[in-house]
Design an enzyme around this catalytic site. Structure first.
Site, PDB file in Angstrom:
ATOM      1  N   GLU A  51       0.823  -1.230   0.000  1.00 23.06           N
ATOM      2  CA  GLU A  51       0.000   0.000   0.000  1.00 23.06           C
ATOM      3  C   GLU A  51       0.850   1.271   0.000  1.00 23.06           C
ATOM      4  O   GLU A  51       0.662   2.162   0.834  1.00 23.06           O
ATOM      5  CB  GLU A  51      -0.973  -0.022   1.188  1.00 23.06           C
ATOM      6  CG  GLU A  51      -1.993  -1.136   1.067  1.00 23.06           C
ATOM      7  CD  GLU A  51      -3.120  -1.104   2.107  1.00 23.06           C
ATOM      8  OE1 GLU A  51      -3.027  -0.346   3.084  1.00 23.06           O
ATOM      9  OE2 GLU A  51      -4.094  -1.858   1.924  1.00 23.06           O
ATOM     10  N   GLU A  74      -5.547  -8.320  -0.697  1.00 24.36           N
ATOM     11  CA  GLU A  74      -6.253  -8.042   0.566  1.00 24.36           C
ATOM     12  C   GLU A  74      -7.703  -7.767   0.226  1.00 24.36           C
ATOM     13  O   GLU A  74      -7.994  -6.830  -0.535  1.00 24.36           O
ATOM     14  CB  GLU A  74      -5.662  -6.837   1.297  1.00 24.36           C
ATOM     15  CG  GLU A  74      -4.365  -7.124   2.009  1.00 24.36           C
ATOM     16  CD  GLU A  74      -3.904  -5.967   2.887  1.00 24.36           C
ATOM     17  OE1 GLU A  74      -4.740  -5.276   3.500  1.00 24.36           O
ATOM     18  OE2 GLU A  74      -2.672  -5.758   2.929  1.00 24.36           O
TER      19      GLU A  74
HETATM   20  O1  AHR Z   1      -5.186  -6.156   6.762  1.00 18.37           O
HETATM   21  C1  AHR Z   1      -5.082  -5.038   7.601  1.00 18.37           C
HETATM   22  C2  AHR Z   1      -4.351  -3.881   6.940  1.00 18.37           C
HETATM   23  O2  AHR Z   1      -5.126  -3.377   5.895  1.00 18.37           O
HETATM   24  C3  AHR Z   1      -3.046  -4.191   6.288  1.00 18.37           C
HETATM   25  O3  AHR Z   1      -1.988  -4.173   7.168  1.00 18.37           O
HETATM   26  C4  AHR Z   1      -2.903  -3.091   5.284  1.00 18.37           C
HETATM   27  O4  AHR Z   1      -2.164  -3.475   4.165  1.00 18.37           O
HETATM   28  C5  AHR Z   1      -4.319  -2.701   4.954  1.00 18.37           C
HETATM   29  O5  AHR Z   1      -4.518  -1.346   5.058  1.00 18.37           O
END
Ligand code: AHR
Length: 506
Positions: free
Chosen positions: A175, A294
């Site tokens: 990110e 994610e």
């Molecule tokens: O999964 C939780 C968080 O969400 C992770 O650390 C991050 O990559 C995202 O913002």
């Protein structure tokens, strides 16, 4: 109210793609109780000789998770991999900036790799491109993947791990578009660094696959310019671009919540289009693949987490992101899984975030067992029955509007054909919160196939949850809801339900 209906035609020859099993992947971050008290708890009654909880291992194996991203997440942007290897008693405790916790480094690269073997998954290793860069990335790759004979590979051997790990998939940071990220960068800064890191890493081990950071969600002001700029730098040297997305029912509007899978659809389509635009700009022959590394529902514990990080920082393994999922969350998770399958021609990796205790399908009790949250079940069904070829869903469905979305189809569906097992599975969600409906299913092109079973996840109470002692939300088999009618099938789909309708060759 107009009558609700759906018609699904499943044609053998209308193939989207062979589904890459890695779309049923997951994620373990050094965050909260995911590692400590989650996968690893030496004092627990189910702990094995390495301190890993066997009750958790059993559930992960039941889910048949093929790949697990590690060690972050936001954590990775301040991760010093050297602290996580070697004799445990010599490893430092470190301030962990992303979640304002203390990292004891009792579990690191080698232990995680060993856990992956136990659960039958491959590791997906994320790199720190926040506070670090090319040098640390190359050293870690040498440590993990190279045979003995050079400095870092020899260090691994000295640490007791003779064989290279052969880690194939690597994330180039996490990110990096997000201002919350330690070492956040502009798209140009990141694209340049990622490209140089990728080129150096592929000189060391050309067999690896690299994932470029895409946008953190569709709401980012830099989306999709971020993808354009970073790919313009790194298109030739990477293999995937990442997508991250979490949804939540913050305003208690279930219909609008269920419609959010249309936003995921839009996200994937826009990233695909941007990748193809860069491909055209570069006159490239390569098609960029997507890693949706994610995704999940995440909102329940937000306020509590802010309070913990602000007012009680620097704990080891605090309770963080322990969202307690309800029935409607499981439905959205099912919708997101169908969306991933529908895009299996481009989405080759996807990781539900996360796996244990932290926004997770699996929870653990400190002195008790591990248990299954509501969202466990759609993932289980998809991972078990969603292997094979995804078929183009020729679907007509009645529609409705919600607060933020128009023309929301009542039904979202996909069929997956497992040619080897001669099985066909139709996954379908009825997103209508008001009406049951009947879906016509035409599988005429599947000669000799007949109905096997209809599994459903449904509940009268959208807010029903599972706990360690009670499983209010569990799937059941309902064999009176799918019937042969002439030369097609009719399936009753209850309002707000997740359905798995299975056919097998006689
Ligand atoms: O999964 C939780 C968080 O969400 C992770 O650390 C991050 O990559 C995202 O913002």
């Amino acid at each position: 109210m107009a009558e609700k209906f759906a018609k699904l035609k499943v044609e053998k020859d209308f193939k989207i793609s062979e589904i890459d099993k890695r779309i049923y992947g997951s994620f373990i971050e050094h965050l909260g109780r995911a590692v400590y008290g989650g996968i690893y708890q030496p004092g627990h009654s189910s702990a094995d000789e390495e301190g890993f909880r066997k009750d958790v291992i059993d559930l992960v194996k039941e889910l048949q998770i093929p790949i697990v991203r590690y060690p972050g997440g936001n954590f990775v942007s301040n991760f010093y991999w050297e602290d996580s290897v070697g004799p445990v008693e010599e490893r430092p405790r470190r301030l962990e900036l992303a979640w304002r916790s203390t990292e004891p480094n009792l579990v690191g690269i080698n232990e995680f790799n060993s856990w992956c073997k136990k659960v039958g998954a491959e590791p997906m290793q994320a790199l720190n491109l926040g506070t670090r860069g090319i040098e640390a990335a190359c050293n870690l790759l040498e440590y993990c993947n190279m045979p003995a004979g050079t400095k870092y590979a020899d260090l691994r051997v000295k640490h007791g791990y003779k064989d290279p790990m052969g880690i194939k998939v690597w994330n180039l940071g996490n990110e990096m578009d997000g201002p919350w990220q330690t070492g956040h960068k502009t798209a140009d800064e990141y694209g340049h660094l990622a490209d140089e890191t990728a080129k150096a890493m592929k000189l060391i081990d050309p067999s690896i696959e690299l994932v470029l950071c895409g946008s953190s969600n569709t709401g980012m002001p830099t989306f999709p310019l971020w993808e354009d700029t970073s790919l313009t730098w790194a298109y030739d040297s990477v293999d995937y671009i990442s997508l991250h997305q979490y949804y939540g029912n913050r305003f208690n509007d279930t219909a609008n919540f269920f419609a959010q899978s249309d936003d995921m659809e839009y996200f994937i389509n826009t990233v695909k289009a941007t990748c193809d635009y860069v491909k055209a700009k570069k006159r490239s022959k390569k098609t960029m693949m997507l890693s949706f590394d994610e995704w999940n529902v995440w909102f329940h514990a937000n306020e509590e987490d802010d309070d913990t990080m602000k007012n009680r920082p620097w704990q080891v393994a605090p309770h963080l992101l322990e969202d307690h999922y309800d029935f409607e969350d499981a439905i959205l998770v099912g919708l997101m899984l169908i969306t991933l399958m529908k895009h299996s021609d481009r989405v080759k990796i996807a990781c539900m975030a996360q796996l244990v205790n932290v926004i997770a399908p699996i929870m653990t009790e400190e002195e008790g067992p591990a248990w299954r949250q509501t969202i466990y079940y759609p993932l289980l069904h998809a991972s078990k029955y969603g292997r094979g070829v995804a078929l183009q869903p020729v679907l007509t469905s009645s529609k409705h509007d919600t607060l933020d979305f128009t023309d929301v189809t009542d039904v979202v569906s996909i069929a997956v054909w497992n040619e080897e097992k001669e099985e066909l599975t139709v996954f379908a969600v009825n997103r209508s919160v008001e009406s049951d409906l009947v879906m016509d299913i035409d599988i005429k092109s599947f000669e000799g196939y007949s109905y096997l079973e209809h599994i459903v996840l449904e509940h009268d109470d959208m807010k029903a949850v599972n706990t360690v002692t009670s499983e209010a939300v569990t799937p059941k088999t309902v064999n009176d809801r799918t019937v042969l009618d002439g030369d097609g099938y009719k399936s009753k789909l209850a309002k707000s339900s997740w359905n798995v309708i299975r056919f097998r060759k006689n």
